[in-house]
Design a protein around this motif. Structure first.
Motif, short mmCIF file in Angstrom:
data_model
loop_
_atom_site.label_atom_id
_atom_site.label_comp_id
_atom_site.label_asym_id
_atom_site.label_seq_id
_atom_site.Cartn_x
_atom_site.Cartn_y
_atom_site.Cartn_z
N VAL A 209 0.85 -1.19 0.00
CA VAL A 209 0.00 0.00 0.00
C VAL A 209 0.89 1.24 0.00
O VAL A 209 0.69 2.19 -0.79
CB VAL A 209 -0.94 0.01 1.22
CG1 VAL A 209 -1.63 1.36 1.35
CG2 VAL A 209 -1.97 -1.11 1.13
N ILE A 210 1.88 1.27 0.88
CA ILE A 210 2.78 2.41 0.95
C ILE A 210 3.62 2.51 -0.31
O ILE A 210 3.83 3.61 -0.84
CB ILE A 210 3.68 2.30 2.20
CG1 ILE A 210 2.81 2.39 3.45
CG2 ILE A 210 4.76 3.37 2.21
CD1 ILE A 210 3.55 2.15 4.74
N GLU A 211 4.11 1.38 -0.79
CA GLU A 211 4.90 1.40 -2.03
C GLU A 211 4.09 1.99 -3.17
O GLU A 211 4.60 2.78 -3.98
CB GLU A 211 5.35 -0.02 -2.37
CG GLU A 211 6.29 -0.11 -3.56
CD GLU A 211 6.76 -1.53 -3.81
OE1 GLU A 211 7.42 -1.75 -4.86
OE2 GLU A 211 6.49 -2.43 -3.00
N ALA A 212 2.82 1.63 -3.24
CA ALA A 212 1.95 2.14 -4.31
C ALA A 212 1.72 3.64 -4.17
O ALA A 212 1.93 4.41 -5.12
CB ALA A 212 0.62 1.39 -4.28
N VAL A 213 1.31 4.07 -2.98
CA VAL A 213 0.99 5.48 -2.79
C VAL A 213 2.23 6.35 -2.91
O VAL A 213 2.17 7.47 -3.44
CB VAL A 213 0.30 5.67 -1.42
CG1 VAL A 213 0.13 7.15 -1.10
CG2 VAL A 213 -1.06 4.98 -1.41
#
Length: 424
Positions: free
Chosen positions: A232-236
């Motif tokens: 999720v963090i990698e994506a955002v």
């Protein structure tokens, strides 16, 4: 305090440190707090793009989860992050009665009003993939990939065995019904649907940038609650900080003796223990530790400390050499591990690098220490960061800490903890 782009809660400490590392490597100013920070701590930390909170909800019953997450919800209500992320294990192992992801969503969502819910179903850098809603996971680093309900470890997890691969059905059992799927074959066509809850397939790393742009765009128009692993963090982060971040320096060899506390039953960790040739391995009685046998615990701490005082790398294992261990309340053993760690560090203050293997063990062991945050130091292996401990106690401040889930890292991960990563 400026409005952060991301506020995340990690449901165990090992996963929380992976999220910390993911955000830091992406160029986001990030600190992982070991409890919900107050205004004084936040002010002292300075400007942050991403605020992390390391927790232990993964091992909790629903009532305890609500109590654990209530301060996080209050902080989210105050800071109004663009994205509130409930960081789960990449294998999504959870159940209605323990570590319920559904309970977490029900506790956190009201803090954002009426947020959209997005669930990111895979983390490719750890060998986790979601295809048409079904979760797949590698068995160890570079291992064979199995559907999660056929995975040799996760399908037999002692607390939360994964018997359902379709994440929509798995989460529906925890009260999250009506989740719509965005399959990897149709991101553009289906991502603009108005469904209140979406599950995103992830089949390869490139998909995360596509998902991140969609999530960040949604977060500009209204509150977003995201659920899933560090992906999720990698994506955002692709959308928040698109410029390449400077590479973290390689990890230097340890200065002084290294202590490892291994409490994981995973066969991956067992293979890592067997390959840890730089360590003296001390097998401890999990039963006597969990029973709070004070004489035994004191003696064990002294045995470990004497080896460390002599300059020898030492590994304390609560699993027998054959991989056996009696069924025990995981919380009791993990809490005993925390007390043991604190006692050893008091007896052997020359130890400045520590490793802990096991999600529950890591969560409760670190909570036993008088520390308040972790900062990212570098990456030992995918999913296995090395962190720096922040404490008001000078004895603990600056200790380097590796927290490792049972499935994470290659066979040489403990040797890397000793030797560092220069030249690799």
């Amino acid at each position: 305090m400026n409005r952060p782009a991301l506020l995340f809660y990690g449901d165990d400490f090992t996963g929380a440190t992976d999220a910390l590392g993911t955000a830091a490597r992406a160029g986001l100013r990030t600190l992982l707090f070991l409890g919900t920070p107050d205004a004084k701590r936040l002010d002292a930390a300075g400007p942050l793009d991403c605020i992390g909170i390391a927790g232990a909800a993964r091992s909790m019953a629903p009532e305890a989860m609500r109590e654990e997450l209530a301060p996080v919800a209050a902080l989210a209500r105050e800071l109004k992050p663009r994205v509130l992320h409930y960081k789960t294990c990449s294998t999504f192992d959870s159940a209605p009665q323990v570590g319920s992801i559904g309970e977490a969503v029900r506790t956190l969502a009201p803090a954002l009003g009426a947020p959209r819910l997005s669930i990111v179903g895979g983390q490719p850098n750890l060998g986790r993939y979601c295809l048409f809603g079904n979760l797949f996971a590698a068995a160890g680093a570079q291992g064979e990939v199995f559907r999660i309900d056929r995975h040799p470890t996760m399908s037999r997890h002692p607390v939360t065995p994964m018997g359902e691969a379709d994440l929509r059905l798995h989460l529906a059992k925890q009260g999250l019904e009506g989740i719509a799927l965005v399959p990897w074959t149709a991101y553009a066509a289906l991502s603009q649907r108005g469904d209140p809850a979406l599950l995103w397939d992830v089949a390869e790393p490139a998909h995360l940038a596509v998902i991140g742009r969609q999530l960040w765009a949604q977060a500009q128009t209204g509150p977003l609650l995201a659920v899933g692993p560090s992906s999720v963090i990698e994506a955002v982060a692709h959308a928040v900080h698109p410029e390449p971040a400077p590479q973290a320096p390689a990890i230097a060899p340890a200065e002084g003796p290294v202590l490892v506390l291994a409490g994981s039953l995973s066969p991956v960790t067992a293979a890592q223990v067997a390959a840890a040739k730089s360590f003296e391995v001390l097998r401890l009685s999990a039963e006597r530790l969990a029973a709070a046998d004070a004489d035994y615990s004191t003696g064990a701490a002294r045995q470990i400390a004497s080896r460390l005082q002599a300059g020898r790398h030492t590994m304390a294992c609560t699993v027998a050499a054959d991989g056996a261990r009696a069924a025990l309340p995981s919380g009791a053993l993990a809490e005993a591990g925390g007390r043991l760690l604190d006692a050893v560090l008091r007896l052997a203050p020359q130890v400045r690098r520590v490793g802990i293997a096991g999600g529950d063990t890591s969560s409760l062991a670190v909570r036993a220490l008088d520390a308040w945050a972790l900062a990212y130091r570098g990456l030992l292996a995918p999913g296995v960061p090395l962190c720096r401990l922040h404490s008001d106690d000078a004895r603990l401040d600056g200790i380097e800490l590796m927290l490792k889930g049972g499935q994470m890292g290659g066979p040489d991960v403990f040797e890397r903890l000793v030797a560092g990563t220069r030249g690799l």
